[in-house]
Design an enzyme around this catalytic site. Structure first.
Site, PDB file in Angstrom:
ATOM      1  N   HIS A 189       0.927  -1.170   0.106  1.00 15.92           N
ATOM      2  CA  HIS A 189       0.091   0.039  -0.203  1.00 15.92           C
ATOM      3  C   HIS A 189       0.867   1.253   0.102  1.00 15.92           C
ATOM      4  O   HIS A 189       2.021   1.137   0.449  1.00 15.92           O
ATOM      5  CB  HIS A 189      -0.859   0.097   1.285  1.00 15.92           C
ATOM      6  CG  HIS A 189      -0.101  -0.474   2.382  1.00 15.92           C
ATOM      7  ND1 HIS A 189      -0.096  -1.462   3.126  1.00 15.92           N
ATOM      8  CD2 HIS A 189       0.707   0.423   3.423  1.00 15.92           C
ATOM      9  CE1 HIS A 189       0.559  -1.378   3.950  1.00 15.92           C
ATOM     10  NE2 HIS A 189       1.136  -0.421   4.437  1.00 15.92           N
ATOM     11  N   GLN A 257      -4.084   4.213   4.143  1.00 13.82           N
ATOM     12  CA  GLN A 257      -3.133   3.497   3.396  1.00 13.82           C
ATOM     13  C   GLN A 257      -3.709   2.704   2.203  1.00 13.82           C
ATOM     14  O   GLN A 257      -4.519   1.840   2.701  1.00 13.82           O
ATOM     15  CB  GLN A 257      -2.131   2.460   4.369  1.00 13.82           C
ATOM     16  CG  GLN A 257      -1.279   3.033   5.273  1.00 13.82           C
ATOM     17  CD  GLN A 257      -1.001   2.177   6.609  1.00 13.82           C
ATOM     18  OE1 GLN A 257      -2.013   1.739   7.274  1.00 13.82           O
ATOM     19  NE2 GLN A 257       0.333   2.048   6.720  1.00 13.82           N
ATOM     20  N   ARG A 287      12.984  -5.504   3.367  1.00  9.66           N
ATOM     21  CA  ARG A 287      12.076  -6.107   4.176  1.00  9.66           C
ATOM     22  C   ARG A 287      10.723  -5.972   3.367  1.00  9.66           C
ATOM     23  O   ARG A 287      10.418  -4.685   3.068  1.00  9.66           O
ATOM     24  CB  ARG A 287      11.886  -5.513   5.281  1.00  9.66           C
ATOM     25  CG  ARG A 287      10.685  -5.996   6.228  1.00  9.66           C
ATOM     26  CD  ARG A 287      10.756  -4.914   7.548  1.00  9.66           C
ATOM     27  NE  ARG A 287       9.580  -5.513   8.304  1.00  9.66           N
ATOM     28  CZ  ARG A 287       8.349  -4.669   8.430  1.00  9.66           C
ATOM     29  NH1 ARG A 287       8.077  -4.165   7.705  1.00  9.66           N
ATOM     30  NH2 ARG A 287       7.595  -4.956   9.615  1.00  9.66           N
ATOM     31  N   ASP A 289       7.057  -5.616   3.352  1.00  2.16           N
ATOM     32  CA  ASP A 289       6.043  -5.143   4.503  1.00  2.16           C
ATOM     33  C   ASP A 289       4.836  -5.940   4.015  1.00  2.16           C
ATOM     34  O   ASP A 289       4.414  -5.630   2.721  1.00  2.16           O
ATOM     35  CB  ASP A 289       5.954  -3.773   4.761  1.00  2.16           C
ATOM     36  CG  ASP A 289       5.158  -3.353   5.404  1.00  2.16           C
ATOM     37  OD1 ASP A 289       5.074  -3.783   6.373  1.00  2.16           O
ATOM     38  OD2 ASP A 289       3.813  -2.576   5.493  1.00  2.16           O
ATOM     39  N   GLU A 331       7.995 -10.086   5.397  1.00  2.00           N
ATOM     40  CA  GLU A 331       7.094  -9.815   6.668  1.00  2.00           C
ATOM     41  C   GLU A 331       6.013 -10.432   6.469  1.00  2.00           C
ATOM     42  O   GLU A 331       5.130  -9.841   6.091  1.00  2.00           O
ATOM     43  CB  GLU A 331       7.074  -8.397   7.020  1.00  2.00           C
ATOM     44  CG  GLU A 331       6.690  -7.901   8.291  1.00  2.00           C
ATOM     45  CD  GLU A 331       5.445  -7.497   8.452  1.00  2.00           C
ATOM     46  OE1 GLU A 331       4.763  -7.682   9.538  1.00  2.00           O
ATOM     47  OE2 GLU A 331       4.647  -6.983   7.544  1.00  2.00           O
ATOM     48  N   HIS A 398       8.435  -3.774  16.742  1.00  2.00           N
ATOM     49  CA  HIS A 398       7.957  -2.877  16.790  1.00  2.00           C
ATOM     50  C   HIS A 398       6.370  -2.957  16.731  1.00  2.00           C
ATOM     51  O   HIS A 398       5.632  -1.915  17.059  1.00  2.00           O
ATOM     52  CB  HIS A 398       8.091  -1.889  15.652  1.00  2.00           C
ATOM     53  CG  HIS A 398       7.547  -2.218  14.348  1.00  2.00           C
ATOM     54  ND1 HIS A 398       8.193  -3.532  13.787  1.00  2.00           N
ATOM     55  CD2 HIS A 398       6.718  -1.714  13.430  1.00  2.00           C
ATOM     56  CE1 HIS A 398       7.435  -3.643  12.617  1.00  2.00           C
ATOM     57  NE2 HIS A 398       6.709  -2.566  12.606  1.00  2.00           N
ATOM     58  N   ASP A 399       5.966  -4.298  16.311  1.00  2.62           N
ATOM     59  CA  ASP A 399       4.671  -4.571  16.267  1.00  2.62           C
ATOM     60  C   ASP A 399       3.922  -5.262  17.507  1.00  2.62           C
ATOM     61  O   ASP A 399       4.820  -5.369  18.510  1.00  2.62           O
ATOM     62  CB  ASP A 399       4.305  -5.254  15.072  1.00  2.62           C
ATOM     63  CG  ASP A 399       4.073  -4.456  13.734  1.00  2.62           C
ATOM     64  OD1 ASP A 399       3.787  -3.319  13.920  1.00  2.62           O
ATOM     65  OD2 ASP A 399       4.442  -4.949  12.784  1.00  2.62           O
ATOM     66  N   ARG A 523       0.644   0.632  19.890  1.00  2.00           N
ATOM     67  CA  ARG A 523       1.989   0.079  19.782  1.00  2.00           C
ATOM     68  C   ARG A 523       3.225   0.940  20.141  1.00  2.00           C
ATOM     69  O   ARG A 523       4.395   0.592  20.223  1.00  2.00           O
ATOM     70  CB  ARG A 523       2.139  -0.205  18.264  1.00  2.00           C
ATOM     71  CG  ARG A 523       1.348  -1.565  17.874  1.00  2.00           C
ATOM     72  CD  ARG A 523       1.467  -1.977  16.397  1.00  2.00           C
ATOM     73  NE  ARG A 523       0.767  -1.002  15.732  1.00  2.00           N
ATOM     74  CZ  ARG A 523       0.899  -0.812  14.236  1.00  2.00           C
ATOM     75  NH1 ARG A 523       1.418  -1.950  13.594  1.00  2.00           N
ATOM     76  NH2 ARG A 523       0.360   0.252  13.764  1.00  2.00           N
TER      77      ARG A 523
HETATM   78  C1  OTU Z   1       3.286  -4.358   9.135  1.00  2.00           C
HETATM   79  O1  OTU Z   1       2.773  -5.231  10.141  1.00  2.00           O
HETATM   80  C2  OTU Z   1       4.018  -3.239   9.850  1.00  2.00           C
HETATM   81  O2  OTU Z   1       5.147  -4.051  10.557  1.00  2.00           O
HETATM   82  C3  OTU Z   1       3.376  -2.380  10.732  1.00  2.00           C
HETATM   83  O3  OTU Z   1       4.075  -1.639  11.601  1.00  2.00           O
HETATM   84  C4  OTU Z   1       2.522  -1.621   9.853  1.00  2.00           C
HETATM   85  O4  OTU Z   1       1.498  -1.027  10.752  1.00  2.00           O
HETATM   86  C5  OTU Z   1       1.784  -2.504   8.794  1.00  2.00           C
HETATM   87  O5  OTU Z   1       2.389  -3.566   8.237  1.00  2.00           O
HETATM   88  C6  OTU Z   1       1.335  -1.653   7.704  1.00  2.00           C
HETATM   89  O6  OTU Z   1       2.387  -1.272   6.768  1.00  2.00           O
HETATM   90  O7  OTU Z   1      -0.548  -6.173  10.662  1.00  2.00           O
HETATM   91  O8  OTU Z   1      -0.013  -5.516  13.282  1.00  2.00           O
HETATM   92  O9  OTU Z   1       1.164 -10.507   8.106  1.00  2.00           O
HETATM   93  O10 OTU Z   1       0.692  -8.731  10.032  1.00  2.00           O
HETATM   94  O11 OTU Z   1       2.100  -6.429   7.797  1.00  2.00           O
HETATM   95  C7  OTU Z   1       1.070  -5.389  12.263  1.00  2.00           C
HETATM   96  C8  OTU Z   1       1.826  -9.229   8.058  1.00  2.00           C
HETATM   97  C9  OTU Z   1       0.614  -5.784  11.016  1.00  2.00           C
HETATM   98  C10 OTU Z   1       1.008  -8.096   8.916  1.00  2.00           C
HETATM   99  C11 OTU Z   1       1.917  -7.020   9.041  1.00  2.00           C
HETATM  100  C12 OTU Z   1       1.223  -5.744   9.519  1.00  2.00           C
END
Ligand code: OTU
Length: 664
Positions: A189, A257, A287, A289, A331, A398-399, A523
């Protein structure tokens, strides 16, 4: 549609028209010839229905690759050659070099900007991390931009952080020091302020077609009827009404997004150009994303579809031609059996690295329950990888922590899946009586009762609570838990990854609540600034910061020279009689490097013992605990054949080579 030519004929045509210029690099042409069939084949598979002239499209891709390679800086080409030679010599690829460790950080929170970055490198070197992942540093809208994951210019640099020249210089500086740079390609996105989105809003048809646009709500909902929601609390639904378009746009993540429509070949060409340009700036690892979301199909959950894999294969085949030193990191935070598909997909390569999200969840599961059945039974299944690929093993990133593991595993370990998940959520949000954790629920969905978990590693391990209560013994236990998780990430499999702040044991940072741009996304509580005072304390003996920092640095240093801890060295989970222990046997890849290591971990606050006579025969006698030192004398008790493990203790037991049977 004009019928496509055979790849051979097409390649010959390209070579005679453009490829065989005197300037063409023979190594490039060899790589190109080798991958041409795969590229042409994948292009047709993905895009034939939307191409009037498939040959012309393939030739356009070929031109793009030739152009990108021609402008690849000499030193990066030299690096490519070294990386290729390494594999040709039969060694593992550069990113699986034994001893590598990774670190990830938001640049602003780590060092302010690119200028400050250089000054922080000694800190990374002290820690022992050599792969540095800088979170998105691209221009993005002011206000809420999802930590930079709403990109409005893939080829720019956020002026608050520096310039493109600063980025190039940062990569050079890392390379001079023998470090590598990883960066995001946010390819699912873009921001609703990206020029593509702006042009679509102005009514330009070409750009409207870059996105998934639906004339009315019913059409959108019909398309997305099986799509789960990623951020149900703050961004419910998967579509957003855009008045300028007089239509609904697919927005799987936040409303700002916009999902790119990868079934449009123009989107592919745009992103391929961006990818190659980023590689040419010196990025070593991209990476990818949200890679599971790349392809959408009406009525499906729009995750992990075969075409998403084909796109990654196509991008990788192209990158291998123009920038062969580049590695892809998936990711894909999805169920274990789906994650591995991004690494091991057969004939044409896909990603080389992936986050070991499954292991991460299992570590937190074991820490909350004090029982290791789910971890021991699940870790190791479905996580064996193809040669040339590896995991990034980590405790926190970070997530949020999503409890994305197979229910069947929970059942087999004797828990009820629903109740077990509820327990974990209650435990880490601190609601469960006696819990040491201080986290929060992320994206609680009242309809399903589901949620994920936010909080720093240290706070989830009990440090915040212990410090607040001024309880020294509890602080010690919390530090031990932090060490346990990082020590296991450093020794079970893969490449260890440390998230910025965790190396100092930083607790939750509540300043996010005061910033309206961040306030609806908790987060941010686990994305603390690397404040200079905490950094300074990490150099003062006996502070929490120095204990954690030195402890993690020691893991990374000690594992470096242990062949059995190579990222892709085999592992085997041993069945432990004691349900509170994890036992994992690591073996070096080359049989000649005999020393096997038994990783033993205690997930409780009580001392326990590993009884050697209960372990499979032929393991070899325990010789030495690599982690023992004067402060923590050897845990081996030769007389009893036991290894004593203190509260939350971790041991790396070198095993003597098993005795050979007579006559063998
Ligand atoms: C990722 O995570 C990034 O690590 C996040 O920081 C972003 O917010 C997101 O993309 C959007 O760009 O759902 O809760 O299977 O789980 O892409 C984190 C992959 C997310 C998703 C993951 C996402």
């Amino acid at each position: 549609m004009v019928q496509p030519s055979s790849p051979r004929a097409l390649l010959a045509r390209w070579l005679s028209s453009r490829g065989n210029t005197p300037r063409a690099d023979p190594a490039f042409l060899a790589r190109f010839g080798y991958r041409f069939d795969a590229i042409a084949d994948l292009v047709l598979r993905l895009y034939a229905p939307r191409l009037d002239d498939p040959d012309a499209f393939v030739l356009r891709v070929a031109d793009l690759l030739a152009g990108a390679h021609a402008s690849r800086p000499t030193e990066l080409r030299a690096g490519d050659a070294e990386r290729e030679a390494r594999v040709a010599e039969g060694r593992e690829p550069w990113f699986l070099e034994p001893g590598l460790a990774a670190y990830m950080a938001y640049l602003d929170r780590f060092s302010g900007d690119f200028r400050g970055f250089r000054e922080r490198l000694p800190h990374l070197e002290r820690l022992g991390a050599r792969i540095v992942h800088l979170m998105p540093f691209f221009p993005c809208p002011a206000g809420n931009n999802d930590g930079g994951y709403a990109v409005s210019d893939y080829l720019g640099v956020d002026p608050r952080l520096g310039t493109v020249a600063d980025l190039v210089e940062a990569a050079r500086e890392l390379h001079r020091r023998g470090l590598y740079l990883a960066a995001d390609l946010v390819l699912n996105h873009c921001s609703d302020e990206h020029p593509w989105a702006l042009a679509a809003k102005r009514g330009e048809r070409r750009y409207r077609d870059y996105f998934h646009v639906f004339p009315d709500r019913a059409a959108a909902e019909r398309y997305g009827r099986a799509m789960p929601e990623v951020f149900p609390e703050t961004a419910p639904g998967n579509f957003t009404w855009v008045p300028e378009l007089d239509a609904w746009v697919m927005t799987v993540f936040h409303r700002f997004q916009w999902d790119l429509d990868w079934s449009n070949p123009e989107v592919f060409v745009e992103m391929l150009g961006i990818l190659l340009e980023l590689a040419n700036r010196g990025i070593d690892i991209l990476r990818l994303d949200a890679v599971p979301y790349l392809w959408k199909r009406e009525g499906t959950d729009c995750r992990n579809l075969d075409e998403a894999h084909d796109i990654v294969r196509l991008l990788k085949a192209c990158a291998d031609v123009a920038a062969p030193g580049l590695a892809f990191l998936a990711e894909a935070i999805v169920q274990p059996s789906e994650i591995v598909r991004y690494l091991d997909s057969g004939r044409v390569e896909e990603c080389q690295l992936a986050y070991h999200a499954s292991l991460m969840v299992l570590l937190w599961d074991a820490l909350a329950t004090g029982k290791t059945a789910v971890l021991s039974r699940s870790f190791g299944e479905e996580t064996r990888l193809a040669p040339g690929t590896g995991w990034l093993s980590y405790a926190r990133c970070h997530d949020d922590i999503g409890l994305g593991y197979d229910e069947e595993k929970i059942l087999r370990a004797g828990f009820t899946p629903r109740a077990h998940r509820r327990f974990l959520l209650d435990f880490y949000s601190g609601r469960y009586p006696g819990s040491f954790a201080r986290g929060r629920l992320f994206m609680e969905d009242p309809r399903t009762g589901d949620a994920r978990i936010s909080g720093t590693c240290a706070s989830l391990c009990g440090l915040e609570k212990a410090l607040e209560e001024g309880d020294g013994a509890a602080v010690d236990l919390a530090v031990k838990r932090i060490m346990l998780l990082h020590g296991l990430a450093a020794s079970l499999t893969g490449i260890p990854l440390v998230f910025s702040g965790d190396e100092l044991g930083l607790v939750n940072d509540f300043s996010w609540l005061d910033d309206p741009a961040l306030a609806d996304d908790n987060r941010w509580m686990h994305r603390p600034r690397l404040d200079p005072e905490a950094l300074a304390r990490s150099e003062v003996a006996d502070t929490v910061e120095s204990r954690v920092m030195n402890g993690i640095a020691r893991f990374l240093r000690l594992r470096k020279d242990v062949p059995a801890f190579a990222p892709d060295a085999p592992f085997e989970v041993l069945h432990a009689q004691d349900e509170h222990l994890v036992l994992c046997l690591r073996s070096p890849k080359e049989a000649a490097a005999k020393a096997r290591i038994l990783v033993a971990a205690n997930f409780t606050a009580k001392s326990r013992a590993v009884r050697f006579q209960e372990l499979p025969a032929g393991l070899g006698a325990p010789a030495r605990d690599l982690l023992a030192d004067e402060d923590a004398p050897s845990v081996l008790e030769p007389g009893t054949g036991e290894i004593a493990l203190g509260p939350y203790a971790l041991a790396w037991i070198a095993l003597a080579a098993p005795e050979r049977k007579a006559g063998a």
